[in-house]
Design an enzyme around this catalytic site. Structure first.
Site, PDB file in Angstrom:
ATOM      1  CD  GLU A 167      -2.833  -1.231   2.405  1.00  0.00           C
ATOM      2  OE1 GLU A 167      -2.725  -0.369   3.296  1.00  0.00           O
ATOM      3  OE2 GLU A 167      -3.698  -2.121   2.439  1.00  0.00           O
ATOM      4  CD  GLU A 274      -4.539  -7.787   1.629  1.00  0.00           C
ATOM      5  OE1 GLU A 274      -5.402  -7.124   2.242  1.00  0.00           O
ATOM      6  OE2 GLU A 274      -3.319  -7.551   1.696  1.00  0.00           O
TER       7      GLU A 274
HETATM    8  C1  XIL Z   1      -5.919  -6.574   8.576  1.00  0.00           C
HETATM    9  C2  XIL Z   1      -6.085  -7.743   9.546  1.00  0.00           C
HETATM   10  O1  XIL Z   1      -6.863  -8.744   8.932  1.00  0.00           O
HETATM   11  C3  XIL Z   1      -6.733  -7.252  10.810  1.00  0.00           C
HETATM   12  O2  XIL Z   1      -6.802  -8.292  11.773  1.00  0.00           O
HETATM   13  C4  XIL Z   1      -5.940  -6.084  11.400  1.00  0.00           C
HETATM   14  O3  XIL Z   1      -6.599  -5.575  12.520  1.00  0.00           O
HETATM   15  C5  XIL Z   1      -5.771  -4.991  10.352  1.00  0.00           C
HETATM   16  O4  XIL Z   1      -5.191  -5.534   9.187  1.00  0.00           O
HETATM   17  N1  XIL Z   1      -5.005  -4.839   3.915  1.00  0.00           N
HETATM   18  C6  XIL Z   1      -3.918  -5.566   4.300  1.00  0.00           C
HETATM   19  C7  XIL Z   1      -4.000  -6.457   5.460  1.00  0.00           C
HETATM   20  O5  XIL Z   1      -2.879  -5.554   3.591  1.00  0.00           O
HETATM   21  O6  XIL Z   1      -2.794  -6.551   6.156  1.00  0.00           O
HETATM   22  C8  XIL Z   1      -5.097  -6.024   6.416  1.00  0.00           C
HETATM   23  O7  XIL Z   1      -5.220  -6.996   7.438  1.00  0.00           O
HETATM   24  C9  XIL Z   1      -6.394  -5.835   5.662  1.00  0.00           C
HETATM   25  C10 XIL Z   1      -6.244  -4.749   4.618  1.00  0.00           C
END
Ligand code: XIL
Length: 395
Positions: A167, A274
């Site tokens: 990101e 994701e």
């Molecule tokens: C999220 C986790 O799933 C949560 O448990 C945590 O509180 C916050 O992060 N994008 C990403 C991930 O790259 O690392 C994130 O994961 C979700 C959004």
């Protein structure tokens, strides 16, 4: 994914990480499933299907068996982020992270490392002094190098690929890169540097750039610019990770298709890293800006997800899979979670909602969405290879 899990789950011992049947045993010993596993269906189409999980999902035997049966690879939802691996400078903590690797190895799965550098869930000392001022470029680069080397050396040979930088691109139309401690201390080349440190620490592991909404028109040109910069700097990139935090009605299948087709022309393997489909309303639309917390939001399906919504979610998953599977460049599709009890969308962007975005419900029962994905994996057609640029040709 929520860290809040039932006491019963957290009391299960570390040893039960190995409780799930191995792939060799699984056909005879697990409960019958209505459809072949995602992993086999994916493999037959040349795409690795994975999930992000938390430790509790490996220690609960039901969920561990499901993950081992269904998925070809796992990503740690939180436990390989910088604040988990080196919260205190110089003191690496690998215990939790090692459990994912052990679980994956016991079940013949690959591990995707997530993530070496991100503006969230990272210790402040990496790039800032105790007053919040940026460290000198030299000091910041040393911290970054030490972190990446420490982590990659520890996991050498056991992790398939890393989201090196997560990101980095700004949502703000007036900026190229997000304003982060790493950018302020090092400058724009911090991304190239992270890839260089990773490559020198482990020449064999795959290295990815990962971000959300880079399939969308507002952000894709910046992603293409960044990938070009990496290429010009001689970085050997092994894949572009498109997070895929999408909503029920947005973006449209046509928009996703347009985004993927343009990213595919870059010549690198693409990964949907994701995937989840949020059926609850949000004020700010899709994506995953973790700082964009919303104080209030309707909790429409607190008492259950009605059949017509199950159907809608399934139709939407079928639609996005049909688009994704057109692209032979997509080598992996990882869901961010797999069951409604464990999804981070129970707490994002609104805290404490009862969300229903995943293919399995809170009891680990398959939902209609799972059948729709199976159906898409069986029937969706890929574009003929001749009309698609070969993956990795621009490397
Ligand atoms: C999220 C986790 O799933 C949560 O448990 C945590 O509180 C916050 O992060 N994008 C990403 C991930 O790259 O690392 C994130 O994961 C979700 C959004």
């Amino acid at each position: 994914m929520r860290r809040v899990h039932s006491l019963a789950l957290s009391l299960l011992s570390a040893a039960s990480v190995f409780a799930a049947p191995t792939m060799a045993e699984s056909p005879g010993t697990t409960a019958p499933t209505e459809a072949p596993a995602f992993r086999e269906l994916g493999t037959s189409r040349g795409v690795m299907i994975g999930t992000a999980i938390v430790v509790e999902e490996m220690t609960n035997p039901t969920s561990a068996a499901l993950v081992a049966r269904e998925f070809a690879c796992i990503t740690a939802g939180n436990d390989m982020k910088p604040d988990a691996l080196q919260r205190v400078k110089g003191k690496f903590t690998f215990d939790r992270a090692d459990r994912y690797v052990a679980f994956a190895e016991a079940h013949n799965m690959k591990v995707i490392g997530h993530t070496l550098l991100w503006h969230s869930q990272a210790p402040r000392w990496l790039f800032e002094d105790e007053h919040g001022k940026p460290l000198s470029r030299e000091e910041a680069l040393k911290n970054l190098r030490d972190h990446i080397h420490g982590v990659l050396t520890h996991f050498k040979g056991r992790i398939h690929g890393w989201d090196v930088v997560n990101e980095a691109i700004a949502d703000d139309p007036n900026r190229f890169l997000r304003d982060t401690p790493a950018l302020r201390a090092i400058g724009e080349d911090y991304i190239v540097k992270a890839f260089e440190f990773a490559r020198e620490a482990d020449p064999d592991v795959e290295l990815y750039y990962n971000d959300y909404n880079i399939d969308a028109d507002y952000k894709r040109p910046k992603a293409i610019k960044l990938i070009q910069q990496l290429k010009d700097a001689g970085v050997k990139l092994d894949g572009i990770g498109i997070q895929g935090h999408w909503m029920l009605g947005h973006p449209s299948a046509a928009d996703i298709d347009r985004g993927l087709s343009e990213l595919a022309t870059l010549g690198y393997p693409l990964m949907i890293t994701e995937l989840d489909i949020d059926p609850l309303p949000r004020r700010r639309g899709g994506g995953a800006d973790v700082t964009a917390i919303e104080r209030e939001g309707l909790d429409l399906y607190k008492d259950g997800f009605p059949p017509e919504m199950q159907q809608k979610l399934g139709d939407r998953y079928r639609e996005v899979f049909t688009v994704m599977l057109k692209y032979p460049q997509i080598t992996r599709i990882t869901f961010w979670g797999f069951n409604d009890g464990g999804t981070w969308l129970n707490d994002f962007p609104v805290r404490g909602r009862t969300n229903h975005p995943m293919p399995w419900d809170r009891q680990f029962k398959p939902k209609p969405a799972r059948d729709a994905i199976v159906d898409a994996l069986r029937t969706a057609t890929s574009a003929p290879a001749a009309t698609q640029p070969a993956a990795g040709t621009a490397k």
